[in-house]
Design a protein around this motif. Structure first.
Motif, PDB file in Angstrom:
ATOM      1  N   ASP A   1      -4.921 -11.566  -3.359  1.00  0.00           N
ATOM      2  CA  ASP A   1      -5.895 -11.438  -2.277  1.00  0.00           C
ATOM      3  C   ASP A   1      -6.349  -9.983  -2.145  1.00  0.00           C
ATOM      4  O   ASP A   1      -5.552  -9.059  -2.281  1.00  0.00           O
ATOM      5  N   VAL A   2      -7.619  -9.774  -1.878  1.00  0.00           N
ATOM      6  CA  VAL A   2      -8.134  -8.415  -1.690  1.00  0.00           C
ATOM      7  C   VAL A   2      -8.259  -8.046  -0.218  1.00  0.00           C
ATOM      8  O   VAL A   2      -8.636  -6.925   0.113  1.00  0.00           O
ATOM      9  N   LYS A   3      -7.904  -8.970   0.679  1.00  0.00           N
ATOM     10  CA  LYS A   3      -7.975  -8.681   2.108  1.00  0.00           C
ATOM     11  C   LYS A   3      -6.664  -8.031   2.565  1.00  0.00           C
ATOM     12  O   LYS A   3      -5.589  -8.432   2.145  1.00  0.00           O
ATOM     13  N   GLY A   4      -6.776  -7.073   3.448  1.00  0.00           N
ATOM     14  CA  GLY A   4      -5.598  -6.463   4.038  1.00  0.00           C
ATOM     15  C   GLY A   4      -4.821  -5.563   3.093  1.00  0.00           C
ATOM     16  O   GLY A   4      -3.666  -5.247   3.340  1.00  0.00           O
ATOM     17  N   VAL A   5      -5.465  -5.114   2.034  1.00  0.00           N
ATOM     18  CA  VAL A   5      -4.791  -4.254   1.061  1.00  0.00           C
ATOM     19  C   VAL A   5      -4.688  -2.841   1.615  1.00  0.00           C
ATOM     20  O   VAL A   5      -5.617  -2.329   2.244  1.00  0.00           O
ATOM     21  N   THR A   6      -3.566  -2.192   1.398  1.00  0.00           N
ATOM     22  CA  THR A   6      -3.385  -0.791   1.752  1.00  0.00           C
ATOM     23  C   THR A   6      -2.976  -0.038   0.502  1.00  0.00           C
ATOM     24  O   THR A   6      -2.100  -0.485  -0.234  1.00  0.00           O
ATOM     25  N   VAL A   7      -3.634   1.071   0.254  1.00  0.00           N
ATOM     26  CA  VAL A   7      -3.314   1.926  -0.883  1.00  0.00           C
ATOM     27  C   VAL A   7      -2.637   3.171  -0.325  1.00  0.00           C
ATOM     28  O   VAL A   7      -3.170   3.813   0.583  1.00  0.00           O
ATOM     29  N   ILE A   8      -1.465   3.500  -0.843  1.00  0.00           N
ATOM     30  CA  ILE A   8      -0.757   4.686  -0.370  1.00  0.00           C
ATOM     31  C   ILE A   8      -0.660   5.713  -1.487  1.00  0.00           C
ATOM     32  O   ILE A   8      -0.760   5.377  -2.665  1.00  0.00           O
ATOM     33  N   GLY A   9      -0.483   6.964  -1.117  1.00  0.00           N
ATOM     34  CA  GLY A   9      -0.364   8.038  -2.088  1.00  0.00           C
ATOM     35  C   GLY A   9      -0.194   9.360  -1.363  1.00  0.00           C
ATOM     36  O   GLY A   9       0.186   9.382  -0.183  1.00  0.00           O
ATOM     37  N   HIS A  10      -0.478  10.445  -2.060  1.00  0.00           N
ATOM     38  CA  HIS A  10      -0.398  11.775  -1.478  1.00  0.00           C
ATOM     39  C   HIS A  10      -1.708  12.507  -1.733  1.00  0.00           C
ATOM     40  O   HIS A  10      -2.315  12.370  -2.790  1.00  0.00           O
ATOM     41  N   HIS A  11      -2.152  13.267  -0.744  1.00  0.00           N
ATOM     42  CA  HIS A  11      -3.319  14.126  -0.889  1.00  0.00           C
ATOM     43  C   HIS A  11      -2.970  15.486  -0.303  1.00  0.00           C
ATOM     44  O   HIS A  11      -2.549  15.572   0.851  1.00  0.00           O
ATOM     45  N   ASN A  12      -3.106  16.536  -1.090  1.00  0.00           N
ATOM     46  CA  ASN A  12      -2.724  17.886  -0.678  1.00  0.00           C
ATOM     47  C   ASN A  12      -1.295  17.932  -0.166  1.00  0.00           C
ATOM     48  O   ASN A  12      -0.991  18.599   0.831  1.00  0.00           O
ATOM     49  N   GLY A  13      -0.422  17.188  -0.809  1.00  0.00           N
ATOM     50  CA  GLY A  13       0.992  17.201  -0.454  1.00  0.00           C
ATOM     51  C   GLY A  13       1.368  16.356   0.738  1.00  0.00           C
ATOM     52  O   GLY A  13       2.530  16.294   1.119  1.00  0.00           O
ATOM     53  N   GLU A  14       0.402  15.710   1.363  1.00  0.00           N
ATOM     54  CA  GLU A  14       0.674  14.889   2.546  1.00  0.00           C
ATOM     55  C   GLU A  14       0.516  13.413   2.195  1.00  0.00           C
ATOM     56  O   GLU A  14      -0.430  13.035   1.497  1.00  0.00           O
ATOM     57  N   PRO A  15       1.424  12.602   2.702  1.00  0.00           N
ATOM     58  CA  PRO A  15       1.283  11.168   2.456  1.00  0.00           C
ATOM     59  C   PRO A  15       0.053  10.625   3.173  1.00  0.00           C
ATOM     60  O   PRO A  15      -0.244  11.021   4.297  1.00  0.00           O
ATOM     61  N   VAL A  16      -0.674   9.741   2.499  1.00  0.00           N
ATOM     62  CA  VAL A  16      -1.866   9.112   3.079  1.00  0.00           C
ATOM     63  C   VAL A  16      -1.831   7.624   2.767  1.00  0.00           C
ATOM     64  O   VAL A  16      -1.203   7.182   1.819  1.00  0.00           O
ATOM     65  N   SER A  17      -2.503   6.871   3.602  1.00  0.00           N
ATOM     66  CA  SER A  17      -2.706   5.457   3.313  1.00  0.00           C
ATOM     67  C   SER A  17      -4.127   5.099   3.708  1.00  0.00           C
ATOM     68  O   SER A  17      -4.670   5.605   4.682  1.00  0.00           O
ATOM     69  N   ASN A  18      -4.730   4.252   2.908  1.00  0.00           N
ATOM     70  CA  ASN A  18      -6.108   3.823   3.132  1.00  0.00           C
ATOM     71  C   ASN A  18      -6.186   2.323   2.912  1.00  0.00           C
ATOM     72  O   ASN A  18      -5.416   1.757   2.166  1.00  0.00           O
ATOM     73  N   ARG A  19      -7.184   1.755   3.547  1.00  0.00           N
ATOM     74  CA  ARG A  19      -7.452   0.364   3.226  1.00  0.00           C
ATOM     75  C   ARG A  19      -8.047   0.326   1.831  1.00  0.00           C
ATOM     76  O   ARG A  19      -8.865   1.123   1.471  1.00  0.00           O
ATOM     77  N   GLY A  20      -7.603  -0.624   1.044  1.00  0.00           N
ATOM     78  CA  GLY A  20      -8.058  -0.758  -0.331  1.00  0.00           C
ATOM     79  C   GLY A  20      -8.845  -2.030  -0.490  1.00  0.00           C
ATOM     80  O   GLY A  20      -9.414  -2.497   0.478  1.00  0.00           O
ATOM     81  N   PRO A  21      -8.833  -2.612  -1.663  1.00  0.00           N
ATOM     82  CA  PRO A  21      -8.018  -2.236  -2.817  1.00  0.00           C
ATOM     83  C   PRO A  21      -8.688  -1.226  -3.726  1.00  0.00           C
ATOM     84  O   PRO A  21      -8.130  -0.841  -4.735  1.00  0.00           O
ATOM     85  N   PHE A  22      -9.853  -0.731  -3.352  1.00  0.00           N
ATOM     86  CA  PHE A  22     -10.627   0.049  -4.295  1.00  0.00           C
ATOM     87  C   PHE A  22     -10.267   1.520  -4.181  1.00  0.00           C
ATOM     88  O   PHE A  22     -10.411   2.112  -3.131  1.00  0.00           O
ATOM     89  N   THR A  23      -9.814   2.093  -5.246  1.00  0.00           N
ATOM     90  CA  THR A  23      -9.530   3.512  -5.250  1.00  0.00           C
ATOM     91  C   THR A  23     -10.816   4.229  -5.625  1.00  0.00           C
ATOM     92  O   THR A  23     -11.579   4.593  -4.775  1.00  0.00           O
ATOM     93  N   GLU A  24     -11.073   4.408  -6.883  1.00  0.00           N
ATOM     94  CA  GLU A  24     -12.323   5.023  -7.320  1.00  0.00           C
ATOM     95  C   GLU A  24     -13.078   4.099  -8.267  1.00  0.00           C
ATOM     96  O   GLU A  24     -14.106   4.465  -8.793  1.00  0.00           O
ATOM     97  N   GLY A  25     -12.564   2.925  -8.509  1.00  0.00           N
ATOM     98  CA  GLY A  25     -13.152   2.059  -9.506  1.00  0.00           C
ATOM     99  C   GLY A  25     -13.965   0.933  -8.924  1.00  0.00           C
ATOM    100  O   GLY A  25     -14.069   0.759  -7.716  1.00  0.00           O
ATOM    101  N   SER A  26     -14.582   0.169  -9.811  1.00  0.00           N
ATOM    102  CA  SER A  26     -15.384  -0.962  -9.398  1.00  0.00           C
ATOM    103  C   SER A  26     -14.751  -2.278  -9.829  1.00  0.00           C
ATOM    104  O   SER A  26     -15.376  -3.318  -9.754  1.00  0.00           O
ATOM    105  N   GLU A  27     -13.509  -2.226 -10.304  1.00  0.00           N
ATOM    106  CA  GLU A  27     -12.782  -3.425 -10.700  1.00  0.00           C
ATOM    107  C   GLU A  27     -11.455  -3.461  -9.971  1.00  0.00           C
ATOM    108  O   GLU A  27     -10.927  -2.432  -9.554  1.00  0.00           O
ATOM    109  N   TRP A  28     -10.921  -4.632  -9.825  1.00  0.00           N
ATOM    110  CA  TRP A  28      -9.628  -4.814  -9.196  1.00  0.00           C
ATOM    111  C   TRP A  28      -8.927  -5.957  -9.899  1.00  0.00           C
ATOM    112  O   TRP A  28      -9.545  -6.751 -10.602  1.00  0.00           O
TER     113      TRP A  28
END
Length: 115
Positions: free
Chosen positions: A46-73
């Protein structure tokens, strides 16, 4: 593991009359893999309710996904227990999704833990 990707082109094809062929293909492949004893697991992702986690500038971040920088999943997967890579490629070649988006075949590296 067979990872089936999706994209806007594929989703449009399914919404505009291709869903019956898509579902028939998965039903046939699933039936054949169950009969041969090669199917371990399979599911649509399912692509609904996806959360993508990672680090940005050394700080943990989370975003709604599923798309990071791409056009495929990844739209779904099959885990199969087959004799060799060629058999996995043969199975993956049956999926109609490969007309619109890539399908990856990867070897699972570790066996599940035993008691």
């Amino acid at each position: 593991m067979i990872l089936i990707h999706s994209n806007e082109t594929a989703e449009s094809a399914w919404a505009n009359g291709g869903k019956e062929r898509l579902d028939a293909t998965h039903a046939a492949v699933s039936r054949d893999l169950k009969q041969s004893g090669e199917l371990v697991d399979a599911n649509e992702i399912d692509v609904k309710g996806v959360t993508v986690i990672g680090h940005h500038n050394g700080e943990p971040v989370s975003n709604r996904g599923p798309f990071t920088e791409g056009s495929e999943w990844i739209g779904g997967y099959y885990i199969v227990d087959v004799a060799d890579h060629a058999r996995a490629v043969e199975i993956a070649g049956r999926f109609v999704e490969n007309e619109f988006s890539p399908i990856e075949i990867r070897r699972i590296m570790h066996e599940p833990p035993t008691a």
